[in-house]
Structures are given as structure tokens and as C-alpha cells.
Design an enzyme around this catalytic site. Structure first.
Site, PDB file in Angstrom:
ATOM      1  N   SER A 178      41.821  41.154  30.193  1.00  0.00           N
ATOM      2  CA  SER A 178      41.423  41.482  31.562  1.00  0.00           C
ATOM      3  C   SER A 178      40.555  42.729  31.692  1.00  0.00           C
ATOM      4  O   SER A 178      39.762  42.838  32.619  1.00  0.00           O
ATOM      5  CB  SER A 178      42.662  41.634  32.447  1.00  0.00           C
ATOM      6  OG  SER A 178      43.525  42.613  31.915  1.00  0.00           O
ATOM      7  N   HIS A 206      42.254  34.935  33.476  1.00  0.00           N
ATOM      8  CA  HIS A 206      40.822  35.162  33.673  1.00  0.00           C
ATOM      9  C   HIS A 206      39.955  34.066  33.057  1.00  0.00           C
ATOM     10  O   HIS A 206      38.728  34.177  33.044  1.00  0.00           O
ATOM     11  CB  HIS A 206      40.423  36.527  33.102  1.00  0.00           C
ATOM     12  CG  HIS A 206      41.100  37.645  33.823  1.00  0.00           C
ATOM     13  ND1 HIS A 206      40.630  38.168  35.007  1.00  0.00           N
ATOM     14  CD2 HIS A 206      42.257  38.306  33.552  1.00  0.00           C
ATOM     15  CE1 HIS A 206      41.454  39.112  35.429  1.00  0.00           C
ATOM     16  NE2 HIS A 206      42.447  39.219  34.566  1.00  0.00           N
ATOM     17  N   LYS A 237      42.728  34.389  41.072  1.00  0.00           N
ATOM     18  CA  LYS A 237      41.431  34.884  40.599  1.00  0.00           C
ATOM     19  C   LYS A 237      40.359  33.818  40.874  1.00  0.00           C
ATOM     20  O   LYS A 237      39.975  33.674  42.021  1.00  0.00           O
ATOM     21  CB  LYS A 237      41.577  35.323  39.141  1.00  0.00           C
ATOM     22  CG  LYS A 237      42.714  36.370  39.042  1.00  0.00           C
ATOM     23  CD  LYS A 237      42.813  37.085  37.776  1.00  0.00           C
ATOM     24  CE  LYS A 237      44.115  37.839  37.616  1.00  0.00           C
ATOM     25  NZ  LYS A 237      44.420  38.822  38.653  1.00  0.00           N
TER      26      LYS A 237
END
Ligand SMILES: Cc1ncc(COP(=O)(O)O)c(C=O)c1O
Length: 390
Positions: A178, A206, A237
Site C-alpha cells: 500500500s 490495492h 478502494k
């Protein structure tokens, strides 16, 4: 009695590590309004721009109208709504697994999965740069905790050789890291796990929506779908919503429902979030152009920054750290950029090691090239002024 709080805060300030909140007005987009000022947003995890997508908003509004605002109870009491089941079936299909289970955030998912899988008498081997939620999950589990140096497979092998007497062995890693934007050597990890009879858990926070033929993540990208026991991800996300999940075999999910305290003892996610997540996954799967645009923007910015001489720390993804080193200097860089209309957060210890402070820049599919060009010009100007590049 509260004097220690003042003392600690003073200490944090002296070290240049004090943090405070900024106020975002309006929606999360490629441009945002921050403390009253519009700027180009280069630090959001809303990678595909879905957080403000009209279809997601419509789905959330309709769900509120149909089901109300809250879920009323935990899943095992009376809060297990049809929408939870629909989302879990949809996630399992998207992730090409037998089943999935939704948690109340990505952070909670890591806590809930790890504490259910291991405890005293077991051992967890964790990459040194794994996300804080993984670390906290391991600490809470009270299993033996070994951190191997970042992506160091020889060190992981040595730890596994010394871990034969533990009841269970769990290897856990972010797939896309990250704060560094690089990728875990998953094939090697899977090979070692087989050799030493260890479980593998990956955090696709991610990578989901960004990597893989159908945008399902790094596991798909490496063709390792049948090799990974436990896949975790977040809805917060690229999915543009909120929540976390685990996917894998049906028995794994049944086990989580029965054993995972952070799943059991909390009120279930509300209808609006579930409905918008469902809409988002449809879009992610069907509209590959979004992922392709994200990558086109990523390459554009990455190439520009490397040509200017910035050290991007081996970034392999849409997350690009600009290495600064000193914490104060990173904060200064970020502050001046913001004065010029470019928002990129400085990341300092304890989130990253001392001497490795950086700007963490991330790209979105909804950035336009004009804004990216403007950002490059300003980053170059300020980078030169404060001595990051020459
Ligand atoms: C790798 C990783 N895992 C888990 C999380 C937690 O996810 P969430 O923000 O949905 O709680 C994050 C986000 O901060 C993350 O970066």
C-alpha cells in the site's frame, strides 16, 4: 491524570510526526475541494473513480428506499439481509471462488480472518511491509509472529524451516503493497507454502479492480486462482464503497461465520453500501476500459516522474511513492504542492520506516491528461526548489 497525553503530543510534534485532519468538501474525485480550495487529487484510493459514480449512487438510494438505512443487528441475529447474500454470491463469482463473506471494513476483515485461522501454538510469517491491519490481526491472534524482510524469499524459507513444530503455519502478504506500490512474489510464496505445509493468505486491497484479465486482482494476474487458500479484499478502494471480504472454499466461509469474532459481534453493513458495492462489481467486470484508462494514466505519470529524476522506489502499480527521506522535508514538499493546487499526502513514520518518508501518489482512471501534465510541472518545480531532484 491526562498530563501524559499532552507530553506525548508534544513529543510527536517535536519529531515532526504530528498528524491532523483536513476537511474534504463535496465528492471524492480526480479534483477535490480541500479546506475550501479546489485541487488535483493525487492521493485517493478511489482508483476507478467509482465513489461518485451515478449508478452506484442510484443503487444506494434505491436500497435505502426499499430496505431502510440500517441492518438492525449482527448477521447471526437478524441482520443478514438478502443484499448481503447477493453481494457475497457476486463477490465469489467475481473472485472465482466457491464462496465469500463480507466484513465491516478491510481492516476488520484482516482482524477477523487472521484471528479465526491462528492462535497460540501457531505461527504467522508476514512480509515486513504488510498493512497495519494484518499486523494488528496477528498481534490479536496471539500466534507466534515472524516478519520476513520485504519480499525476501530466502528469509521466508529460513523462517519456514524453523517453523516445523508449530501446529499451523500461515504466510500472509499484501499483493500490492500500500505504501510502496510494488508486488509480492506470489508464485514463490505459493511454492514455499506447498513445500512447508503452510496456508497462504493474500490481501488484495490495492489490486482488486486494477490487475487481472477480469480486474479481480493479482491472484488472477499471476494465474494462481487454485493455489491461494484465503483471499481478502476491500470494497473501499477501487470498488468505491465501503467494507471488506474474504473469499475461498465454502468450508472456509462456514468456519469464519462460526469462529470470527470481528464478524460475529458487530452490526451488519447497511443496505446502501451493499447495493452500491453490487453495482460497482458489475461495472468493474463489464467495463474494462476503466482499468485500461487507469493504466494509461499510471504509465503517463510514472514515465514523467522517472524522466524528471524522482526515485519511485520500484513502484509496479498505480501507487507511486516519491522518496524524500526526511519526514519534515516530505511534509514541506506536500504543503507547498497543496499551495499550488496539487494534493499528495506525505507519509511518515510509523506508517513507513524512519528515513523513508515519502509522498504517496496514486492515480485514478478519471484524471485527465491536462491535470496530470499540470501536476508533473508543479511537482518538478517544487521538487527542484527543495532539492529532491536537480
Ligand atoms: C493493504 C490494505 N489492507 C487493508 C486495508 C484496510 O481496508 P479498509 O480501508 O477497507 O478498512 C487497507 C487500507 O487502508 C490496506 O491498504
Amino acid at each position: 491524570m491526562l498530563k501524559f497525553i499532552e507530553d506525548e503530543l508534544e513529543g510527536i510534534k517535536r519529531e515532526g510526526l504530528h498528524r491532523s485532519l483536513r476537511c474534504v468538501e463535496g465528492h471524492q474525485g480526480a479534483r477535490i475541494t480541500l479546506d475550501g480550495k479546489e485541487c488535483i487529487n493525487l492521493c485517493s484510493n478511489n482508483y476507478l473513480g467509482l465513489a461518485n459514480n451515478p449508478q452506484l449512487k442510484k443503487a444506494a438510494i434505491e436500497a435505502i428506499q426499499k430496505y431502510g438505512s440500517g441492518s438492525g443487528a449482527s448477521r447471526l441475529v437478524c441482520g443478514s439481509l438478502k443484499l448481503h447474500h447477493e453481494l457475497e454470491n457476486r463477490l465469489a463469482k467475481f473472485k472465482k471462488h466457491e464462496a465469500a463473506l463480507v466484513f465491516n471494513s478491510g481492516y476488520v476483515a484482516n482482524l477477523g480472518i487472521i484471528t479465526a485461522l491462528v492462535g497460540p501454538g501457531d505461527i504467522v510469517l508476514s512480509d515486513k511491509l504488510n498493512h497495519a491491519s494484518i499486523i494488528d490481526g496477528i498481534l490479536l491472534s496471539r500466534a507466534e509472529f515472524k516478519r520476513y524482510p520485504h519480499k525476501d524469499m530466502q528469509a521466508l524459507q529460513r523462517f519456514l524451516e524453523g517453523a516445523k513444530d508449530y501446529k499451523r503455519r500461515l504466510i500472509v502478504t499484501d499483493t500490492v503493497f500500500s505504501m510502496d506500490g510494488d508486488i509480492a512474489p506470489l508464485s514463490d510464496i505459493v511454492g514455499l507454502a506447498k513445500k512447508f505445509d503452510a496456508m497462504v493468505m493474500v490481501d488484495e486491497a490495492h489490486a482488486t479492480g486494477v490487475f487481472g484479465e477480469t480486474s479481480s486482482g493479482i491472484v488472477e494476474h499471476f494465474g494462481l486462482k487454485d493455489e491461494i487458500d484465503i483471499e481478502m479484499g476491500t470494497l473501499s478502494k477501487a470498488v468505491g464503497c465501503f467494507g471488506g471480504y474474504v473469499s475461498g472454499k465454502k468450508k472456509l466461509i462456514e468456519y469464519m461465520i462460526n469462529k470470527s469474532r470481528p464478524f460475529i459481534y458487530t452490526t451488519a453493513l447497511p443496505p446502501s453500501v451493499l447495493a452500491s458495492s453490487l453495482a460497482a462489481i458489475d461495472i468493474i467486470e463489464k467495463e474494462a476500459w476503466l482499468r485500461k484508462t487507469l493504466w494509461s494514466n499510471t504509465w503517463f505519470l510514472k514515465r514523467g516522474l522517472i524522466d524528471l529524476g524522482f526515485d519511485l522506489m520500484g513502484s509496479e502499480s498505480q501507487i507511486m511513492p516519491i522518496l524524500v527521506g526526511d519526514a519534515d522535508k516530505a511534509v514541506k514538499f506536500s504543503r507547498i504542492l497543496l499551495e499550488e493546487g496539487i494534493f499528495i499526502q506525505a507519509i511518515r513514520p510509523p506508517t513507513v520506516p524512519r528515513g523513508r518518508s515519502r509522498l504517496r501518489l496514486s492515480v485514478m482512471a478519471t484524471h485527465n491528461k491536462e491535470d496530470l501534465k499540470k501536476a508533473l510541472k508543479v511537482i518538478e518545480k517544487i521538487g527542484k526548489r527543495i532539492g529532491i531532484i536537480s
